[in-house]
Scaffold this motif. Sequence first.
Motif, PDB file in Angstrom:
ATOM      1  N   VAL A   1       0.651  29.248  52.327  1.00 22.61           N
ATOM      2  CA  VAL A   1       0.295  28.613  53.615  1.00 22.61           C
ATOM      3  C   VAL A   1      -1.171  28.390  53.969  1.00 22.61           C
ATOM      4  N   ALA A   2      -1.886  29.505  53.398  1.00 14.37           N
ATOM      5  CA  ALA A   2      -3.321  29.420  53.747  1.00 14.37           C
ATOM      6  C   ALA A   2      -4.135  28.452  53.131  1.00 14.37           C
ATOM      7  N   SER A   3      -3.522  27.785  52.189  1.00 14.10           N
ATOM      8  CA  SER A   3      -4.265  26.575  51.424  1.00 14.10           C
ATOM      9  C   SER A   3      -4.849  25.771  52.531  1.00 14.10           C
ATOM     10  N   GLN A   4      -6.092  25.279  52.168  1.00 16.34           N
ATOM     11  CA  GLN A   4      -6.912  24.533  53.160  1.00 16.34           C
ATOM     12  C   GLN A   4      -6.597  23.101  52.683  1.00 16.34           C
ATOM     13  N   HIS A   5      -5.825  22.913  51.725  1.00 17.22           N
ATOM     14  CA  HIS A   5      -5.887  21.280  51.150  1.00 17.22           C
ATOM     15  C   HIS A   5      -4.411  21.171  50.359  1.00 17.22           C
ATOM     16  N   GLN A   6      -3.428  21.259  51.659  1.00 19.52           N
ATOM     17  CA  GLN A   6      -1.884  21.314  50.964  1.00 19.52           C
ATOM     18  C   GLN A   6      -1.640  19.890  50.526  1.00 19.52           C
ATOM     19  N   ASP A   7      -2.036  19.013  51.252  1.00 18.66           N
ATOM     20  CA  ASP A   7      -1.585  17.433  50.684  1.00 18.66           C
ATOM     21  C   ASP A   7      -1.984  17.267  49.305  1.00 18.66           C
ATOM     22  N   ALA A   8      -3.550  17.685  48.851  1.00 17.02           N
ATOM     23  CA  ALA A   8      -3.866  17.650  47.591  1.00 17.02           C
ATOM     24  C   ALA A   8      -3.123  18.398  46.573  1.00 17.02           C
ATOM     25  N   ALA A   9      -2.798  19.747  47.292  1.00 16.91           N
ATOM     26  CA  ALA A   9      -2.211  20.700  46.587  1.00 16.91           C
ATOM     27  C   ALA A   9      -0.578  20.241  46.015  1.00 16.91           C
ATOM     28  N   TYR A  10      -0.104  19.390  46.820  1.00 15.07           N
ATOM     29  CA  TYR A  10       1.076  18.630  46.502  1.00 15.07           C
ATOM     30  C   TYR A  10       0.940  17.576  45.391  1.00 15.07           C
ATOM     31  N   THR A  11      -0.280  16.836  45.690  1.00 10.12           N
ATOM     32  CA  THR A  11      -0.715  15.739  44.442  1.00 10.12           C
ATOM     33  C   THR A  11      -0.583  16.470  43.315  1.00 10.12           C
ATOM     34  N   PHE A  12      -1.287  17.704  43.211  1.00 13.97           N
ATOM     35  CA  PHE A  12      -1.624  18.287  41.952  1.00 13.97           C
ATOM     36  C   PHE A  12      -0.280  18.879  41.350  1.00 13.97           C
ATOM     37  N   ILE A  13       0.583  19.149  42.216  1.00  8.11           N
ATOM     38  CA  ILE A  13       1.964  19.852  41.704  1.00  8.11           C
ATOM     39  C   ILE A  13       2.827  18.463  41.378  1.00  8.11           C
ATOM     40  N   LYS A  14       2.871  17.516  42.168  1.00  3.95           N
ATOM     41  CA  LYS A  14       3.575  16.392  41.567  1.00  3.95           C
ATOM     42  C   LYS A  14       3.133  15.746  40.160  1.00  3.95           C
ATOM     43  N   GLU A  15       2.062  15.439  40.015  1.00  7.32           N
ATOM     44  CA  GLU A  15       1.223  15.041  38.659  1.00  7.32           C
ATOM     45  C   GLU A  15       1.690  16.053  37.639  1.00  7.32           C
ATOM     46  N   LEU A  16       1.340  17.368  37.674  1.00  8.28           N
ATOM     47  CA  LEU A  16       1.713  18.248  36.656  1.00  8.28           C
ATOM     48  C   LEU A  16       2.945  18.419  36.339  1.00  8.28           C
ATOM     49  N   THR A  17       4.061  18.326  37.290  1.00  5.49           N
ATOM     50  CA  THR A  17       5.305  18.495  36.880  1.00  5.49           C
ATOM     51  C   THR A  17       6.058  17.121  36.790  1.00  5.49           C
ATOM     52  N   GLY A  18       5.370  16.061  36.716  1.00  4.89           N
ATOM     53  CA  GLY A  18       5.808  14.713  36.720  1.00  4.89           C
ATOM     54  C   GLY A  18       6.163  14.538  35.183  1.00  4.89           C
ATOM     55  N   ASP A  19       6.989  13.408  34.839  1.00  4.79           N
ATOM     56  CA  ASP A  19       7.531  13.113  33.551  1.00  4.79           C
ATOM     57  C   ASP A  19       6.486  12.987  32.638  1.00  4.79           C
ATOM     58  N   ILE A  20       5.263  12.394  33.029  1.00  3.64           N
ATOM     59  CA  ILE A  20       4.478  12.132  31.886  1.00  3.64           C
ATOM     60  C   ILE A  20       3.632  13.306  31.508  1.00  3.64           C
ATOM     61  N   TRP A  21       3.149  14.054  32.299  1.00  2.00           N
ATOM     62  CA  TRP A  21       2.500  15.486  31.959  1.00  2.00           C
ATOM     63  C   TRP A  21       3.269  16.564  31.519  1.00  2.00           C
ATOM     64  N   GLN A  22       4.704  16.477  32.131  1.00  2.00           N
ATOM     65  CA  GLN A  22       5.635  17.390  31.298  1.00  2.00           C
ATOM     66  C   GLN A  22       6.199  17.161  29.745  1.00  2.00           C
ATOM     67  N   LYS A  23       6.128  15.852  29.649  1.00  2.05           N
ATOM     68  CA  LYS A  23       6.232  15.605  28.113  1.00  2.05           C
ATOM     69  C   LYS A  23       4.903  16.191  27.256  1.00  2.05           C
ATOM     70  N   LYS A  24       3.817  15.742  27.848  1.00  2.00           N
ATOM     71  CA  LYS A  24       2.558  16.286  27.067  1.00  2.00           C
ATOM     72  C   LYS A  24       2.650  17.618  27.027  1.00  2.00           C
ATOM     73  N   LEU A  25       2.901  18.506  28.093  1.00  4.04           N
ATOM     74  CA  LEU A  25       2.936  20.071  27.944  1.00  4.04           C
ATOM     75  C   LEU A  25       3.845  20.464  26.993  1.00  4.04           C
ATOM     76  N   ALA A  26       5.135  19.917  26.923  1.00  6.52           N
ATOM     77  CA  ALA A  26       6.140  20.337  26.181  1.00  6.52           C
ATOM     78  C   ALA A  26       5.823  20.199  24.712  1.00  6.52           C
ATOM     79  N   LEU A  27       5.168  19.142  24.123  1.00  2.00           N
ATOM     80  CA  LEU A  27       4.639  18.875  23.009  1.00  2.00           C
ATOM     81  C   LEU A  27       3.505  19.873  22.555  1.00  2.00           C
ATOM     82  N   ALA A  28       2.501  20.237  23.663  1.00  2.00           N
ATOM     83  CA  ALA A  28       1.504  20.804  23.441  1.00  2.00           C
ATOM     84  C   ALA A  28       1.681  22.290  22.997  1.00  2.00           C
ATOM     85  N   MET A  29       2.706  22.622  23.652  1.00  2.00           N
ATOM     86  CA  MET A  29       2.990  24.268  24.097  1.00  2.00           C
ATOM     87  C   MET A  29       4.062  24.772  23.344  1.00  2.00           C
ATOM     88  N   SER A  30       5.034  23.751  23.164  1.00  2.00           N
ATOM     89  CA  SER A  30       6.448  23.956  22.403  1.00  2.00           C
ATOM     90  C   SER A  30       7.431  24.956  23.617  1.00  2.00           C
TER      91      SER A  30
END
Length: 423
Positions: A316-345
């Motif tokens: 709640v104390a984040s000063q950039h909640q909209d940008a924080a959500y953008t970060f989460i949406k991208e990192l947990t989105g399909d493109i980066w999830q596939k890359k992460l799964a392959l990189a990290m097993s």
Amino acid sequence: MKFRMLAGTSSLLVLTALLSACSSGSGETADGSGGTSELTVWLMRDSVSAAFQKEFTDAFAKAHPDFDLKIQIQEWDGIGQKVTAALASNDAPDVIEVGNTQVAQYAQSGGLVDLTDKKADLGGGTWLNGLGEPGAWKDRQYGIPYYAANRVVVYRKDLFQRAGVDPAELRTREQWLAATRKLNRGDQQGIYLTGQTWYALAGFIWDEGGDLAVQEGGTWKGALDTPQALAGMRFYEELQALGKGPKDADEANPPQAEVMAGGKVAQIISVPGGANVITEHNPELKGKLGFFPIPGKTADKPGAVFTGGSDLVIPVASQHQDAAYTFIKELTGDIWQKKLALAMSYVPNKTSLASAVASDPGAAAMAVGAAQGRATPNTPGWAAVEAENPIKDYMTAALTGGDMEREAAKASEEITRAMNSAS
């Protein structure tokens, strides 16, 4: 909750994670002033490799030049107190990676942003239950599934072949027991399973339709003494007897991967990374290890497994909640999830992405099991149970001649006390 075995083998799974930050670009901050604003993210040690982190931060910088992404790597040791302090401060990071079963205690404090209305946008309909469910508190979603890992069976291909056992045919518990009996001969252990591997027991209990604890009228109650939970423990007892694992210790004492490296063990229940530890201690076993999902009670679905892994939260104390959500949406989105799964097993956060790890035998076996993944009871009080862990004492007592029903009732009472005294 951080997956314990994963933590123990992570140095063998990934490169040492490094602090990195994307290059800043021109533009305006969220308040309209010129320049860039710093977006601070806490990720845990070894949740990403250095190579993956650089690739992601570079891409994020290019797509969002008005934010300077700072990823700060945190250690698991002592992280609970650090996160609690950050959530209570006025200077919290914008995104924090937390263990999936830790979300409830942080949400209870009122320090997390409610992201319930974002579930559809984030593909919540296909999230792994073992990540999505513990990420919620009182029917509100605070934690967004990041990645998962769960236990599989790590086995010796050569010993299975010698015994005429095809792991692809081990679809049920009974088939698994029969095969393990064939493998258990002479000084060779059909399986190495300690008496206190309680995460494995939890899966067997879930398969029977039971649970570790249940909520009745707003109060949590230990449930190890139910008929379903007792049936899970009886199966555990039968399986554990087909090896020489100590009945009064868990899988870390001694480390089970090191025991298997000794050459006399046909299989263990572990995250796939355990295979790296085995071959590190015994290079002769390189290429001789395989993986298959823990068999289920019936052939139509694999065994239930405890899902370890992480969720992402926004303070709640984040000063950039909209940008924080953008970060989460991208990192947990399909493109980066596939890359992460392959990189990290890892297992991706959605059941719809299971095919992304098809080329990785260990991760593919995990993904099959993850579809039946579960988490520990979703309440802040569960932390008190794990701190005392009467489940381990119960298992040892039951395996060393104690009356199983009486010991289960005793452990259930201790679980009830611990959960409700902490809530």
